[in-house]
Motif scaffolding. Structure first.
Motif, PDB file in Angstrom:
ATOM      1  N   GLY A 115       0.789  -1.229   0.000  1.00  0.00           N
ATOM      2  CA  GLY A 115       0.000   0.000   0.000  1.00  0.00           C
ATOM      3  C   GLY A 115       0.819   1.276   0.000  1.00  0.00           C
ATOM      4  O   GLY A 115       0.282   2.370   0.194  1.00  0.00           O
ATOM      5  N   LEU A 116       2.125   1.147  -0.239  1.00  0.00           N
ATOM      6  CA  LEU A 116       2.998   2.343  -0.209  1.00  0.00           C
ATOM      7  C   LEU A 116       3.407   2.790  -1.615  1.00  0.00           C
ATOM      8  O   LEU A 116       4.289   3.629  -1.772  1.00  0.00           O
ATOM      9  N   GLY A 117       2.813   2.168  -2.623  1.00  0.00           N
ATOM     10  CA  GLY A 117       3.156   2.561  -3.994  1.00  0.00           C
ATOM     11  C   GLY A 117       4.288   1.751  -4.602  1.00  0.00           C
ATOM     12  O   GLY A 117       4.746   2.049  -5.702  1.00  0.00           O
ATOM     13  N   ILE A 118       4.750   0.706  -3.887  1.00  0.00           N
ATOM     14  CA  ILE A 118       5.878  -0.097  -4.399  1.00  0.00           C
ATOM     15  C   ILE A 118       5.463  -0.866  -5.661  1.00  0.00           C
ATOM     16  O   ILE A 118       6.220  -0.939  -6.633  1.00  0.00           O
ATOM     17  N   GLY A 119       4.250  -1.442  -5.647  1.00  0.00           N
ATOM     18  CA  GLY A 119       3.775  -2.185  -6.822  1.00  0.00           C
ATOM     19  C   GLY A 119       3.769  -1.304  -8.055  1.00  0.00           C
ATOM     20  O   GLY A 119       4.228  -1.703  -9.135  1.00  0.00           O
ATOM     21  N   ARG A 120       3.285  -0.079  -7.882  1.00  0.00           N
ATOM     22  CA  ARG A 120       3.263   0.859  -9.018  1.00  0.00           C
ATOM     23  C   ARG A 120       4.684   1.179  -9.478  1.00  0.00           C
ATOM     24  O   ARG A 120       4.960   1.232 -10.675  1.00  0.00           O
ATOM     25  N   ILE A 121       5.597   1.364  -8.536  1.00  0.00           N
ATOM     26  CA  ILE A 121       7.001   1.637  -8.899  1.00  0.00           C
ATOM     27  C   ILE A 121       7.556   0.475  -9.732  1.00  0.00           C
ATOM     28  O   ILE A 121       8.275   0.682 -10.708  1.00  0.00           O
ATOM     29  N   ARG A 148      -6.834 -12.906  -9.191  1.00  0.00           N
ATOM     30  CA  ARG A 148      -8.131 -12.225  -9.030  1.00  0.00           C
ATOM     31  C   ARG A 148      -8.046 -11.112  -7.974  1.00  0.00           C
ATOM     32  O   ARG A 148      -8.571 -10.029  -8.161  1.00  0.00           O
ATOM     33  N   SER A 149      -7.330 -11.390  -6.869  1.00  0.00           N
ATOM     34  CA  SER A 149      -7.252 -10.401  -5.780  1.00  0.00           C
ATOM     35  C   SER A 149      -6.444  -9.163  -6.178  1.00  0.00           C
ATOM     36  O   SER A 149      -6.492  -8.152  -5.482  1.00  0.00           O
ATOM     37  N   ALA A 150      -5.710  -9.251  -7.303  1.00  0.00           N
ATOM     38  CA  ALA A 150      -4.863  -8.112  -7.703  1.00  0.00           C
ATOM     39  C   ALA A 150      -5.371  -7.430  -8.985  1.00  0.00           C
ATOM     40  O   ALA A 150      -4.693  -6.533  -9.512  1.00  0.00           O
ATOM     41  N   LEU A 151      -6.563  -7.814  -9.460  1.00  0.00           N
ATOM     42  CA  LEU A 151      -7.043  -7.241 -10.736  1.00  0.00           C
ATOM     43  C   LEU A 151      -7.134  -5.719 -10.669  1.00  0.00           C
ATOM     44  O   LEU A 151      -6.716  -5.014 -11.599  1.00  0.00           O
ATOM     45  N   GLU A 155      -5.547  -2.907 -13.080  1.00  0.00           N
ATOM     46  CA  GLU A 155      -6.417  -1.929 -13.771  1.00  0.00           C
ATOM     47  C   GLU A 155      -5.923  -0.512 -13.485  1.00  0.00           C
ATOM     48  O   GLU A 155      -5.847   0.328 -14.382  1.00  0.00           O
ATOM     49  N   LYS A 156      -5.570  -0.269 -12.217  1.00  0.00           N
ATOM     50  CA  LYS A 156      -5.108   1.081 -11.847  1.00  0.00           C
ATOM     51  C   LYS A 156      -3.770   1.426 -12.491  1.00  0.00           C
ATOM     52  O   LYS A 156      -3.389   2.583 -12.552  1.00  0.00           O
ATOM     53  N   ASN A 157      -3.071   0.398 -12.945  1.00  0.00           N
ATOM     54  CA  ASN A 157      -1.797   0.629 -13.635  1.00  0.00           C
ATOM     55  C   ASN A 157      -1.956   0.499 -15.158  1.00  0.00           C
ATOM     56  O   ASN A 157      -0.988   0.192 -15.869  1.00  0.00           O
TER      57      ASN A 157
HETATM   58  C1  LIG Z   1      -0.870  -6.688  -5.388  1.00  0.00           C
HETATM   59  C2  LIG Z   1       0.430  -6.030  -4.894  1.00  0.00           C
HETATM   60  C3  LIG Z   1       1.573  -6.399  -5.825  1.00  0.00           C
HETATM   61  C4  LIG Z   1       0.211  -4.509  -4.904  1.00  0.00           C
HETATM   62  O1  LIG Z   1       1.405  -3.873  -4.467  1.00  0.00           O
HETATM   63  P1  LIG Z   1       1.341  -2.541  -3.554  1.00  0.00           P
HETATM   64  O2  LIG Z   1       2.703  -2.006  -3.447  1.00  0.00           O
HETATM   65  O3  LIG Z   1       0.619  -2.857  -2.297  1.00  0.00           O
HETATM   66  O4  LIG Z   1       0.411  -1.597  -4.483  1.00  0.00           O
HETATM   67  P2  LIG Z   1       0.493   0.002  -4.621  1.00  0.00           P
HETATM   68  O5  LIG Z   1       0.664   0.593  -3.269  1.00  0.00           O
HETATM   69  O6  LIG Z   1       1.516   0.346  -5.665  1.00  0.00           O
HETATM   70  O7  LIG Z   1      -0.965   0.319  -5.164  1.00  0.00           O
HETATM   71  C5  LIG Z   1      -1.240   0.998  -6.378  1.00  0.00           C
HETATM   72  C6  LIG Z   1      -2.749   1.163  -6.458  1.00  0.00           C
HETATM   73  O8  LIG Z   1      -3.372  -0.133  -6.550  1.00  0.00           O
HETATM   74  C7  LIG Z   1      -4.278  -0.319  -5.450  1.00  0.00           C
HETATM   75  N1  LIG Z   1      -4.143  -1.703  -5.011  1.00  0.00           N
HETATM   76  C8  LIG Z   1      -2.990  -2.325  -4.629  1.00  0.00           C
HETATM   77  N2  LIG Z   1      -3.245  -3.607  -4.320  1.00  0.00           N
HETATM   78  C9  LIG Z   1      -4.571  -3.781  -4.499  1.00  0.00           C
HETATM   79  C10 LIG Z   1      -5.432  -4.902  -4.342  1.00  0.00           C
HETATM   80  N3  LIG Z   1      -4.971  -6.105  -3.955  1.00  0.00           N
HETATM   81  N4  LIG Z   1      -6.748  -4.731  -4.620  1.00  0.00           N
HETATM   82  C11 LIG Z   1      -7.212  -3.530  -5.032  1.00  0.00           C
HETATM   83  N5  LIG Z   1      -6.447  -2.422  -5.204  1.00  0.00           N
HETATM   84  C12 LIG Z   1      -5.141  -2.564  -4.936  1.00  0.00           C
HETATM   85  C13 LIG Z   1      -3.840   0.664  -4.390  1.00  0.00           C
HETATM   86  O9  LIG Z   1      -4.924   1.001  -3.543  1.00  0.00           O
HETATM   87  C14 LIG Z   1      -3.355   1.828  -5.223  1.00  0.00           C
HETATM   88  O10 LIG Z   1      -4.474   2.568  -5.676  1.00  0.00           O
HETATM   89  P3  LIG Z   1      -4.485   4.203  -5.649  1.00  0.00           P
HETATM   90  O11 LIG Z   1      -3.395   4.636  -6.576  1.00  0.00           O
HETATM   91  O12 LIG Z   1      -5.855   4.546  -6.121  1.00  0.00           O
HETATM   92  O13 LIG Z   1      -4.204   4.579  -4.245  1.00  0.00           O
HETATM   93  C15 LIG Z   1       0.784  -6.454  -3.421  1.00  0.00           C
HETATM   94  O14 LIG Z   1      -0.273  -6.112  -2.572  1.00  0.00           O
HETATM   95  C16 LIG Z   1       1.105  -7.928  -3.255  1.00  0.00           C
HETATM   96  O15 LIG Z   1       2.252  -8.314  -3.365  1.00  0.00           O
HETATM   97  N6  LIG Z   1       0.080  -8.763  -2.939  1.00  0.00           N
HETATM   98  C17 LIG Z   1       0.295 -10.190  -2.673  1.00  0.00           C
HETATM   99  C18 LIG Z   1       0.791 -10.938  -3.900  1.00  0.00           C
HETATM  100  C19 LIG Z   1      -0.045 -10.697  -5.151  1.00  0.00           C
HETATM  101  O16 LIG Z   1      -1.278 -10.748  -5.148  1.00  0.00           O
HETATM  102  N7  LIG Z   1       0.669 -10.444  -6.287  1.00  0.00           N
HETATM  103  C20 LIG Z   1       0.047 -10.252  -7.588  1.00  0.00           C
HETATM  104  C21 LIG Z   1       0.297 -11.481  -8.402  1.00  0.00           C
HETATM  105  S1  LIG Z   1      -0.445 -11.354 -10.024  1.00  0.00           S
END
Ligand SMILES: CC(C)(COP(=O)(O)OP(=O)(O)OC[C@H]1O[C@@H](n2cnc3c(N)ncnc32)[C@H](O)[C@@H]1OP(=O)(O)O)[C@@H](O)C(=O)NCCC(=O)NCCS
Length: 181
Positions: A115-121, A148-151, A155-157
């Protein structure tokens, strides 16, 4: 490498002699892959793993492999429309049944850093790797089989769905057109 990483974050390519400390993203398969299988995939030339580290911890990791964005042989009207979107920004004469791509095979952020923006980075970093750096082969799209939990995260990216056939599946095929960034 051009980078969107902050000063205290380093991106490291996993090598066979890399030392791995603990990692917990909340998904045991993804944790296990990094700690026990990523080096096997590297050795088998099936996936390269990149690790994002701060001064002390593994913050996140992702894997890359070459891929192809491919049109299914039989398409419903809905899927035809989705496929037409894939090639919308590609000139008519260059449209084909498959396009060069790189797949994010796995992507996981340690729960402490979620939730700190690392995924987006990470998505931005992969895009920069393929848009700004010179490679031996062309690559137009990033693909992912998204959990499914990360769709919503994808989408946001700006990732789009490739097909409606997987709408009820645990994972969905998505893509990002690097030329639209
Ligand atoms: C999914 C994952 C990679 C996201 O990484 P993160 O660093 O937490 O995501 P970010 O902080 O960069 O979020 C970017 C945006 O996506 C949203 N988002 C992140 N994870 C989300 C989730 N699981 N469901 C819905 N929205 C999500 C954030 O709210 C944020 O939205 P905003 O810009 O409107 O505030 C991370 O939560 C993770 O590792 N989850 C467990 C493993 C997993 O599911 N990996 C994906 C495999 S396909």
């Amino acid at each position: 490498m051009n980078s969107v990483l902050g000063a205290n974050l380093k991106l490291i390519r996993l090598e066979e002699d890399s030392v791995l400390s603990s990692f917990d993203c909340g998904d045991s398969d993804l944790n296990d892959f990094l700690l026990n299988d990523a080096k096997n995939y590297l050795q088998a030339m099936l996936a390269v793993t990149y690790i994002l580290k701060d001064d002390e911890n593994i913050v996140a990791y992702f894997c890359l492999s070459y891929d192809s964005l491919t049109r299914s042989i039989e398409l419903t009207d809905v899927d035809k429309a989705l496929w037409n979107k894939v090639g919308r920004k590609i000139p008519n004469s260059k449209r084909r049944r498959n396009y060069p791509a790189v797949k994010i095979g796995r992507l996981a952020v340690d729960a402490k850093y979620a939730g700190l923006g690392i995924g987006r980075i990470i998505i931005d970093t992969v895009a920069i790797m393929y848009v700004s750096e010179k490679h031996h082969a062309a690559c137009r799209f990033i693909t992912v089989d998204a959990y499914r939990s990360a769709l919503t995260f994808y989408e946001k990216n700006n990732f789009k769905y490739l097909t409606s056939k997987d709408i009820d599946d645990d994972r969905r095929a998505m893509y990002l057109d690097l030329k639209t960034l």
